[in-house]
Design an enzyme around this catalytic site. Structure first.
Site, short mmCIF file in Angstrom:
data_model
loop_
_atom_site.label_atom_id
_atom_site.label_comp_id
_atom_site.label_asym_id
_atom_site.label_seq_id
_atom_site.Cartn_x
_atom_site.Cartn_y
_atom_site.Cartn_z
N GLY A 39 0.82 -1.20 0.00
CA GLY A 39 0.00 0.00 0.00
C GLY A 39 0.86 1.25 0.00
N GLN A 44 3.14 10.14 1.22
CA GLN A 44 4.45 9.49 1.05
C GLN A 44 5.12 9.89 -0.26
OE1 GLN A 44 2.78 5.37 2.09
NE2 GLN A 44 4.86 5.35 2.89
N CYS A 100 7.26 0.06 6.10
CA CYS A 100 6.73 1.28 5.48
C CYS A 100 7.82 1.91 4.63
CB CYS A 100 6.27 2.25 6.58
SG CYS A 100 5.57 3.77 5.94
N LEU A 101 7.45 2.30 3.43
CA LEU A 101 8.39 2.95 2.52
C LEU A 101 8.98 4.22 3.16
CD1 LEU A 101 9.46 2.73 -0.34
CD2 LEU A 101 7.48 4.01 -1.13
N HIS A 142 -3.06 1.11 8.19
CA HIS A 142 -1.71 1.65 8.03
C HIS A 142 -1.72 2.83 7.06
CE1 HIS A 142 2.82 1.08 7.53
NE2 HIS A 142 2.49 1.91 6.56
N GLU A 143 -2.38 2.63 5.91
CA GLU A 143 -2.39 3.70 4.89
C GLU A 143 -3.21 4.91 5.35
OE1 GLU A 143 -0.12 3.39 2.94
OE2 GLU A 143 0.13 1.23 3.12
N HIS A 146 -1.46 7.31 7.60
CA HIS A 146 -0.60 8.30 6.93
C HIS A 146 -1.36 9.61 6.69
CE1 HIS A 146 3.16 6.24 6.10
NE2 HIS A 146 2.53 5.18 5.62
NI NI Z 1 3.47 3.34 5.33
#
Ligand code: NI
Length: 181
Positions: A39, A44, A100-101, A142-143, A146
């Site tokens: 995701g 991000q 996470c990126l 999680h997304e 953000h």
């Molecule tokens: Ni993330």
């Protein structure tokens, strides 16, 4: 982690069908695929807008055979969700490893509600409303975190469970007995 855009609430998208949103989503999908992620959220890629993408492939669903709606709840195709809203359906919490990126090189064991409903809009402006369980529920939370300036380490309750990806070769640490209170 630490970039101001990742710390601030994202703005609602006035028009999900705007071509600029479609271009943003195409960029996000490319970034997610490059990173081999499940995701991604628009902040991000430095756009403070309420847009997330995610997928919950069948490989991430429980191995035990599930039937009917319950199996369906555990999986999601690549989904674009604009202006998402989450409603938690059960107080039950489960723990799962997340990466996470925006927090490269790390994995953490994160407690999250396991059963929810999410809603929002797709790129055509059509409403989406789904029940999610398990990994599917996890990736959506999680997304969407953000979009509220929250990264997964802020959701952790035991930072000894924050590890370098490079140390995963030693096996994942086991949680100490946790109290249920
Ligand atoms: Ni993330």
């Amino acid at each position: 982690m630490g970039h101001p855009i990742l710390r601030q609430p994202a703005s609602a998208v006035p028009d999900p069908t705007d071509s600029a949103i479609r271009a943003l989503v195409e960029d996000m999908i490319e970034t997610m695929v490059d990173a081999n992620g499940a995701g991604l959220a628009a902040p991000q890629v430095h756009e403070s807008l309420a847009v997330v993408i995610f997928q919950a492939p069948p490989e991430r669903a429980p191995t035990a055979a599930l039937e009917g709606d319950e199996a369906f709840d555990h999986t999601a195709p690549l989904t674009v969700l604009i202006n998402p809203v989450i409603e938690i359906l059960s107080p039950a919490i489960s723990y799962g490893w997340e990466g996470c990126l925006s927090v490269p090189g790390l994995r953490g064991l994160v407690p999250r509600p396991d059963h929810l409903r999410y809603s929002g809009f797709d790129l055509n402006g059509h409403p989406i409303s789904r029940i999610a369980r398990g990994f599917h529920a996890r990736v959506v939370q999680h997304e969407c975190d953000h979009l509220n300036g929250i990264l997964y380490p802020q959701r952790m309750d035991d930072l000894s469970m924050l590890i370098f990806t490079s140390e995963m070769r030693h096996g994942l640490p086991q949680m100490a007995a946790t109290s249920n209170g």
